[in-house]
Design a protein around this motif. Structure first.
Motif, PDB file in Angstrom:
ATOM      1  N   PRO A  21       0.638  -1.295   0.497  1.00 49.05           N
ATOM      2  CA  PRO A  21      -0.731  -0.306  -0.138  1.00 49.05           C
ATOM      3  C   PRO A  21       0.735   1.015   0.161  1.00 49.05           C
ATOM      4  O   PRO A  21       0.231   2.673  -0.462  1.00 49.05           O
ATOM      5  N   LEU A  22       2.247   1.186   0.594  1.00 47.39           N
ATOM      6  CA  LEU A  22       2.802   2.448   0.454  1.00 47.39           C
ATOM      7  C   LEU A  22       3.173   2.734  -0.847  1.00 47.39           C
ATOM      8  O   LEU A  22       3.135   4.305  -1.721  1.00 47.39           O
ATOM      9  N   LEU A  23       3.380   1.636  -1.495  1.00 47.43           N
ATOM     10  CA  LEU A  23       4.062   1.853  -2.870  1.00 47.43           C
ATOM     11  C   LEU A  23       3.435   2.455  -4.103  1.00 47.43           C
ATOM     12  O   LEU A  23       3.320   3.474  -4.459  1.00 47.43           O
ATOM     13  N   VAL A  24       2.086   1.790  -3.688  1.00 50.53           N
ATOM     14  CA  VAL A  24       0.948   2.506  -3.939  1.00 50.53           C
ATOM     15  C   VAL A  24       0.650   3.786  -3.633  1.00 50.53           C
ATOM     16  O   VAL A  24       0.594   4.806  -4.964  1.00 50.53           O
ATOM     17  N   ASN A  56       5.810  15.923  -0.410  1.00 46.80           N
ATOM     18  CA  ASN A  56       5.012  15.062  -0.009  1.00 46.80           C
ATOM     19  C   ASN A  56       5.247  13.581  -0.546  1.00 46.80           C
ATOM     20  O   ASN A  56       4.966  13.041  -0.236  1.00 46.80           O
ATOM     21  N   LEU A  57       5.863  13.495  -1.834  1.00 44.77           N
ATOM     22  CA  LEU A  57       5.955  12.724  -2.896  1.00 44.77           C
ATOM     23  C   LEU A  57       7.489  12.347  -2.095  1.00 44.77           C
ATOM     24  O   LEU A  57       7.178  10.622  -1.984  1.00 44.77           O
ATOM     25  N   TYR A  58       8.099  12.974  -1.021  1.00 39.86           N
ATOM     26  CA  TYR A  58       9.832  12.745  -0.968  1.00 39.86           C
ATOM     27  C   TYR A  58       8.998  11.646   0.410  1.00 39.86           C
ATOM     28  O   TYR A  58       9.878  11.006   1.051  1.00 39.86           O
ATOM     29  N   GLU A  59       8.530  11.818   1.133  1.00 38.46           N
ATOM     30  CA  GLU A  59       8.103  11.873   3.108  1.00 38.46           C
ATOM     31  C   GLU A  59       7.327  10.470   2.628  1.00 38.46           C
ATOM     32  O   GLU A  59       7.605   9.472   3.480  1.00 38.46           O
ATOM     33  N   CYS A  60       6.522  10.336   2.116  1.00 36.54           N
ATOM     34  CA  CYS A  60       6.113   8.996   1.313  1.00 36.54           C
ATOM     35  C   CYS A  60       7.329   8.039   0.617  1.00 36.54           C
ATOM     36  O   CYS A  60       7.283   6.567   1.129  1.00 36.54           O
ATOM     37  N   LEU A  61       7.898   8.519  -0.076  1.00 41.06           N
ATOM     38  CA  LEU A  61       8.997   7.218  -0.528  1.00 41.06           C
ATOM     39  C   LEU A  61       9.923   7.099   0.416  1.00 41.06           C
ATOM     40  O   LEU A  61      10.498   6.292   0.710  1.00 41.06           O
ATOM     41  N   ASP A  62      10.223   8.412   1.542  1.00 36.17           N
ATOM     42  CA  ASP A  62      11.410   7.835   2.994  1.00 36.17           C
ATOM     43  C   ASP A  62      10.558   6.647   3.498  1.00 36.17           C
ATOM     44  O   ASP A  62      11.100   5.500   4.175  1.00 36.17           O
ATOM     45  N   ASP A  63       8.806   6.386   3.455  1.00 30.17           N
ATOM     46  CA  ASP A  63       8.166   5.201   4.017  1.00 30.17           C
ATOM     47  C   ASP A  63       8.560   4.182   3.718  1.00 30.17           C
ATOM     48  O   ASP A  63       8.403   2.890   4.191  1.00 30.17           O
ATOM     49  N   GLN A  66      11.633   2.600   4.458  1.00 33.73           N
ATOM     50  CA  GLN A  66      11.963   1.776   5.009  1.00 33.73           C
ATOM     51  C   GLN A  66      11.337   0.744   5.580  1.00 33.73           C
ATOM     52  O   GLN A  66      11.673  -0.647   6.122  1.00 33.73           O
ATOM     53  N   LEU A  67      10.613  -0.064   4.420  1.00 36.23           N
ATOM     54  CA  LEU A  67      10.023  -1.567   3.758  1.00 36.23           C
ATOM     55  C   LEU A  67      11.161  -2.549   3.791  1.00 36.23           C
ATOM     56  O   LEU A  67      11.708  -2.179   3.455  1.00 36.23           O
ATOM     57  N   LEU A  69      11.189  -4.799   1.791  1.00 32.21           N
ATOM     58  CA  LEU A  69      10.912  -4.843   0.144  1.00 32.21           C
ATOM     59  C   LEU A  69      11.902  -3.908  -0.453  1.00 32.21           C
ATOM     60  O   LEU A  69      12.373  -4.140  -1.439  1.00 32.21           O
ATOM     61  N   SER A  70      12.321  -3.690  -0.040  1.00 27.76           N
ATOM     62  CA  SER A  70      13.462  -2.191  -0.241  1.00 27.76           C
ATOM     63  C   SER A  70      15.046  -2.800  -0.201  1.00 27.76           C
ATOM     64  O   SER A  70      15.869  -2.549  -1.194  1.00 27.76           O
ATOM     65  N   GLN A  71      15.220  -3.616   0.938  1.00 25.46           N
ATOM     66  CA  GLN A  71      16.510  -3.989   0.947  1.00 25.46           C
ATOM     67  C   GLN A  71      16.334  -5.042  -0.365  1.00 25.46           C
ATOM     68  O   GLN A  71      17.940  -5.345  -1.055  1.00 25.46           O
ATOM     69  N   GLN A  72      15.959  -5.720  -1.284  1.00 25.53           N
ATOM     70  CA  GLN A  72      15.470  -6.620  -1.908  1.00 25.53           C
ATOM     71  C   GLN A  72      15.972  -6.100  -2.817  1.00 25.53           C
ATOM     72  O   GLN A  72      17.039  -6.516  -3.870  1.00 25.53           O
ATOM     73  N   ALA A  73      15.148  -5.091  -3.813  1.00 26.04           N
ATOM     74  CA  ALA A  73      14.869  -4.636  -4.359  1.00 26.04           C
ATOM     75  C   ALA A  73      16.147  -3.482  -4.927  1.00 26.04           C
ATOM     76  O   ALA A  73      16.052  -3.438  -5.732  1.00 26.04           O
ATOM     77  N   LEU A  74      16.411  -3.130  -4.111  1.00 24.97           N
ATOM     78  CA  LEU A  74      17.686  -1.882  -4.279  1.00 24.97           C
ATOM     79  C   LEU A  74      18.947  -2.314  -3.586  1.00 24.97           C
ATOM     80  O   LEU A  74      19.921  -1.633  -3.793  1.00 24.97           O
ATOM     81  N   SER A  75      19.237  -3.257  -3.189  1.00 30.84           N
ATOM     82  CA  SER A  75      20.286  -3.907  -2.754  1.00 30.84           C
ATOM     83  C   SER A  75      21.703  -3.839  -3.331  1.00 30.84           C
ATOM     84  O   SER A  75      22.525  -4.236  -3.390  1.00 30.84           O
ATOM     85  N   ASN A  76      21.723  -4.424  -4.555  1.00 28.96           N
ATOM     86  CA  ASN A  76      22.752  -4.021  -5.480  1.00 28.96           C
ATOM     87  C   ASN A  76      22.481  -2.710  -6.671  1.00 28.96           C
ATOM     88  O   ASN A  76      22.472  -2.787  -7.898  1.00 28.96           O
ATOM     89  N   ASP A  77      21.238  -1.743  -6.567  1.00 25.61           N
ATOM     90  CA  ASP A  77      21.254  -1.361  -7.472  1.00 25.61           C
ATOM     91  C   ASP A  77      22.153   0.316  -7.391  1.00 25.61           C
ATOM     92  O   ASP A  77      21.844   0.880  -6.734  1.00 25.61           O
TER      93      ASP A  77
END
Length: 273
Positions: A21-24, A56-63, A66-67, A69-77
């Motif tokens: 939901p946070l991503l959406v 507002n967008l970056y405040e939402c992106l920061d949340d 912290q998920l 799923l972010s660790q898995q998606a961005l660990s090598n980017d």
């Protein structure tokens, strides 16, 4: 005056229905901000709206960052991390330009109030020297913006065949951030100088009623009124609302800069985890 043309991408990231939901929510913030790109006239209210939406967008992106799923998606980017540094540098440059313009206008207003009437050639000359330096900074910033926009567009076009929603979202956010920063800069000065001479010679040359004229041009037009025997008080009255608008945008840019810094720190933590 022709305002800079911004990209009008209408791509949607098309997140799968099973997305967090946070991503959406972040995607929804992004699409609302992108919908404002159609308006191109530089104005204080529009610049404020876009920067507030970006906040507002970056405040939402920061949340989102912290998920787990972010660790898995961005660990090598690494590209996403590099992009965050580019945004931070450009936002810092736009913020510094606004701060210096605000300082120059405040000094000019102070001189006008102090002398009330009389020869202000030295004060006006001092401002014009400052303006030349600011124009160089603005020109350099526009070049960096165009370069970053080109690289960002290439990245978005040459995506990997395997779609990663979070990575795509961050790249789309970067593209929109560049557009907002360019729009904000255009409130101060257009990317291409217009014919200011014709505006200055206009019978009604004044910042009043000319909301489509960039701020630095409005300042110069107010100074032109001094040569028409207008009182210093009248010119100060013309500069005060403009100075207030510039100061407000400078403060909002500082907030956005801090959020961009926070995003970069989050990305560094993810990649170094």
């Amino acid at each position: 005056m022709a305002a800079p043309k911004f990209s009008s991408h209408t791509r949607s990231i098309s997140l799968p229905s099973s997305s967090h939901p946070l991503l959406v929510n972040a995607e929804e913030h992004l699409q609302r901000l992108k919908s404002s790109e159609a308006a191109s006239s530089p104005s204080h209210s529009l610049a404020c709206q876009r920067l507030a939406a970006l906040k507002n967008l970056y405040e939402c992106l920061d949340d989102v960052l912290q998920l787990p799923l972010s660790q898995q998606a961005l660990s090598n980017d690494q590209e996403v991390l590099d992009g965050s540094l580019i945004l931070l540098d450009i936002c810092g440059a736009v913020r510094d330009i606004y701060s210096q313009v605000n300082e120059s206008v405040q000094e000019l207003e102070s001189s006008l109030r102090r002398k009330r009437n009389g020869d202000l050639a030295d004060e006006v000359s001092s401002y014009m020297i400052s303006k030349k330096q600011l124009n160089k900074m603005i020109s350099k910033c526009y070049k960096e913006l165009k370069k970053a926009e080109k690289n960002c567009n290439l990245t978005l076009v040459n995506k990997d065949s395997e779609k990663v929603p979070l990575v795509d979202l961050i790249k789309e956010v970067r593209e929109t951030t560049l557009t907002v920063l360019e729009s904000t800069l255009s409130f101060l000065s257009p990317s291409k100088a217009g014919s200011l001479v014709s505006k200055l010679l206009s019978k009604n040359a004044s910042s009043k009623g000319h909301s489509n004229i960039a701020a630095m041009e409005q300042i110069e037009m107010e100074l032109h009124l001094l040569n028409k025997n207008n009182s210093n008080v009248d010119v100060v009255k013309g500069l005060e609302p403009l100075e207030s608008s510039i100061q407000e945008l400078a403060e909002m840019l500082e907030i956005v800069f801090r959020l961009l810094l926070k995003t970069r720190v989050s990305l560094l933590n993810i990649l170094n985890h």
